[in-house]
Design a protein around this motif. Structure first.
Motif, mmCIF file in Angstrom:
data_model
loop_
_atom_site.group_PDB
_atom_site.id
_atom_site.type_symbol
_atom_site.label_atom_id
_atom_site.label_comp_id
_atom_site.label_asym_id
_atom_site.label_seq_id
_atom_site.Cartn_x
_atom_site.Cartn_y
_atom_site.Cartn_z
ATOM 1 N N LEU A 85 -9.321 -2.807 -15.988
ATOM 2 C CA LEU A 85 -10.178 -1.683 -15.608
ATOM 3 C C LEU A 85 -11.449 -2.184 -14.925
ATOM 4 N N LEU A 86 -12.036 -3.246 -15.450
ATOM 5 C CA LEU A 86 -13.234 -3.807 -14.836
ATOM 6 C C LEU A 86 -12.937 -4.331 -13.435
ATOM 7 N N TYR A 87 -11.773 -4.948 -13.275
ATOM 8 C CA TYR A 87 -11.377 -5.427 -11.943
ATOM 9 C C TYR A 87 -11.254 -4.257 -10.963
ATOM 10 N N ALA A 88 -10.608 -3.174 -11.416
ATOM 11 C CA ALA A 88 -10.475 -1.993 -10.562
ATOM 12 C C ALA A 88 -11.851 -1.424 -10.219
ATOM 13 N N TYR A 89 -12.765 -1.484 -11.182
ATOM 14 C CA TYR A 89 -14.124 -0.990 -10.955
ATOM 15 C C TYR A 89 -14.839 -1.826 -9.889
ATOM 16 N N THR A 90 -14.711 -3.147 -9.980
ATOM 17 C CA THR A 90 -15.372 -4.016 -8.996
ATOM 18 C C THR A 90 -14.779 -3.858 -7.607
ATOM 19 N N GLU A 91 -13.529 -3.413 -7.534
ATOM 20 C CA GLU A 91 -12.877 -3.192 -6.249
ATOM 21 C C GLU A 91 -13.038 -1.752 -5.764
ATOM 22 N N ASN A 92 -13.894 -0.996 -6.475
ATOM 23 C CA ASN A 92 -14.153 0.407 -6.110
ATOM 24 C C ASN A 92 -12.882 1.264 -6.108
ATOM 25 N N LYS A 93 -12.000 0.983 -7.047
ATOM 26 C CA LYS A 93 -10.754 1.747 -7.163
ATOM 27 C C LYS A 93 -10.878 2.878 -8.189
ATOM 28 N N THR A 94 -11.930 2.851 -8.984
ATOM 29 C CA THR A 94 -12.120 3.878 -10.011
ATOM 30 C C THR A 94 -13.246 4.831 -9.601
ATOM 31 N N LEU A 95 -13.422 5.887 -10.391
ATOM 32 C CA LEU A 95 -14.511 6.841 -10.169
ATOM 33 C C LEU A 95 -15.615 6.663 -11.210
ATOM 34 N N LEU A 96 -15.656 5.482 -11.833
ATOM 35 C CA LEU A 96 -16.740 5.167 -12.751
ATOM 36 C C LEU A 96 -18.043 4.990 -11.961
ATOM 37 N N TYR A 97 -19.146 5.419 -12.566
ATOM 38 C CA TYR A 97 -20.444 5.239 -11.912
ATOM 39 C C TYR A 97 -21.502 4.945 -12.962
ATOM 40 N N ASP A 98 -22.632 4.345 -12.540
ATOM 41 C CA ASP A 98 -23.660 3.946 -13.501
ATOM 42 C C ASP A 98 -25.028 4.537 -13.204
ATOM 43 N N GLN A 99 -25.140 5.360 -12.173
ATOM 44 C CA GLN A 99 -26.402 6.019 -11.872
ATOM 45 C C GLN A 99 -26.514 7.321 -12.663
ATOM 46 N N PHE A 100 -27.756 7.766 -12.867
ATOM 47 C CA PHE A 100 -27.962 9.001 -13.617
ATOM 48 C C PHE A 100 -28.807 9.964 -12.797
ATOM 49 N N SER A 101 -28.422 11.257 -12.813
ATOM 50 C CA SER A 101 -29.181 12.288 -12.112
ATOM 51 C C SER A 101 -29.223 13.538 -12.986
ATOM 52 N N LEU A 102 -30.003 14.537 -12.575
ATOM 53 C CA LEU A 102 -30.084 15.787 -13.319
ATOM 54 C C LEU A 102 -28.717 16.462 -13.417
#
Length: 265
Positions: A85-102
């Motif tokens: 999963l982390l590998y997919a995240y580093t390759e921008n294959k997932t929709l995980l994100y780490d920024q926060f907004s309202l």
């Protein structure tokens, strides 16, 4: 510290090291949560919890260590899933994100509920499939060897079943935008929920059976009846599929009230 400092996917040693660290973290989380629930509900509150014991028969002494062994293997498979999963995240294959907004104030709770619903849907029908006579002994028998469950049963699966359980969250991250903290919350919630469901002690208050929302949440009584009846109570977090598809045990609410009525709730 950057992600590159944690793991280098071009270096097999780095990948193996990260996977092993993740394995120890997952297995430690399992041992810690199981240990806390057993300490609190089966030791400190032993007298008040006596009437809440669902199956009062004695477990074979060797069962715990079998469950821990299978859980150790399950933790390693979950760790491999986490690395992928982390590998997919580093390759921008997932929709995980780490920024926060309202926007996340309302979206994060909604996304968590959506993931729980998708996980429930996947697991309910997977669970029923694993109970097919031609499938059961290859995938699900190991888990049902624990006829009398305990907190240690929560991760006790055959590797083939663990693989099927490990793929759902990575797949969900491909289709549902999910904040990284929401993912961590869900992973802890899954372990806590599994521990509660296998504790063999009903820790939820009796009023839950008499309220609307309480009838839809699975606890120890509901899941213990699955280990008892095999063909009933296939849900993971919620009872709605069991209710809609008529696979819920008919005496669930009666037994639940019997286990909680002593506290006059």
């Amino acid at each position: 510290m950057t992600l590159e400092d944690i793991i280098n996917f071009e270096n097999p040693v780095s990948v193996l090291r990260f996977t092993l660290v993740t394995f120890f973290a997952i297995f430690f989380r399992y041992v810690l949560i199981c240990g806390v629930f057993i300490l609190v509900f089966d030791r400190i509150l032993q007298n008040s919890m006596t009437t809440r014991k669902i199956n009062t028969s004695l477990r074979p002494p060797s069962q715990k260590w079998k469950e821990v062994m299978w859980s150790c293997l399950s933790s390693f498979i979950f760790a491999i899933s986490g690395t992928l999963l982390l590998y997919a995240y580093t390759e921008n294959k997932t929709l995980l994100y780490d920024q926060f907004s309202l926007h996340d104030i309302w979206y994060i709770p909604l996304s968590i509920l959506l993931v729980l619903f998708l996980h429930e849907t996947y697991y309910y029908f997977l669970h029923r499939w694993m109970h097919h006579p031609k499938v059961f002994r290859h995938f699900h028998k190991v888990h049902h060897d624990s006829i009398i469950t305990s907190a240690w049963t929560s991760f006790s699966f055959h590797p083939l079943e663990t693989l099927l359980q490990a793929i759902i969250i990575p797949l969900v991250t491909l289709i549902v935008p999910l904040h990284i903290y929401s993912l961590f919350f869900l992973l802890v919630l899954m372990t806590v929920s599994a521990t509660i469901n296998h504790l063999n002690i009903e820790i939820y208050p009796g009023w839950m059976a008499r309220t609307g929302i309480g009838k839809w949440v699975i606890g120890a009584t509901h899941h213990s009846q699955h280990h008892k009846y095999y063909t009933k109570n296939f849900g993971l977090y919620f009872t709605f599929y069991d209710r809609i598809l008529q696979t819920e045990s008919t005496d669930f609410e009666t037994v639940f009230l019997e286990k909680t009525q002593s506290n006059n709730e």
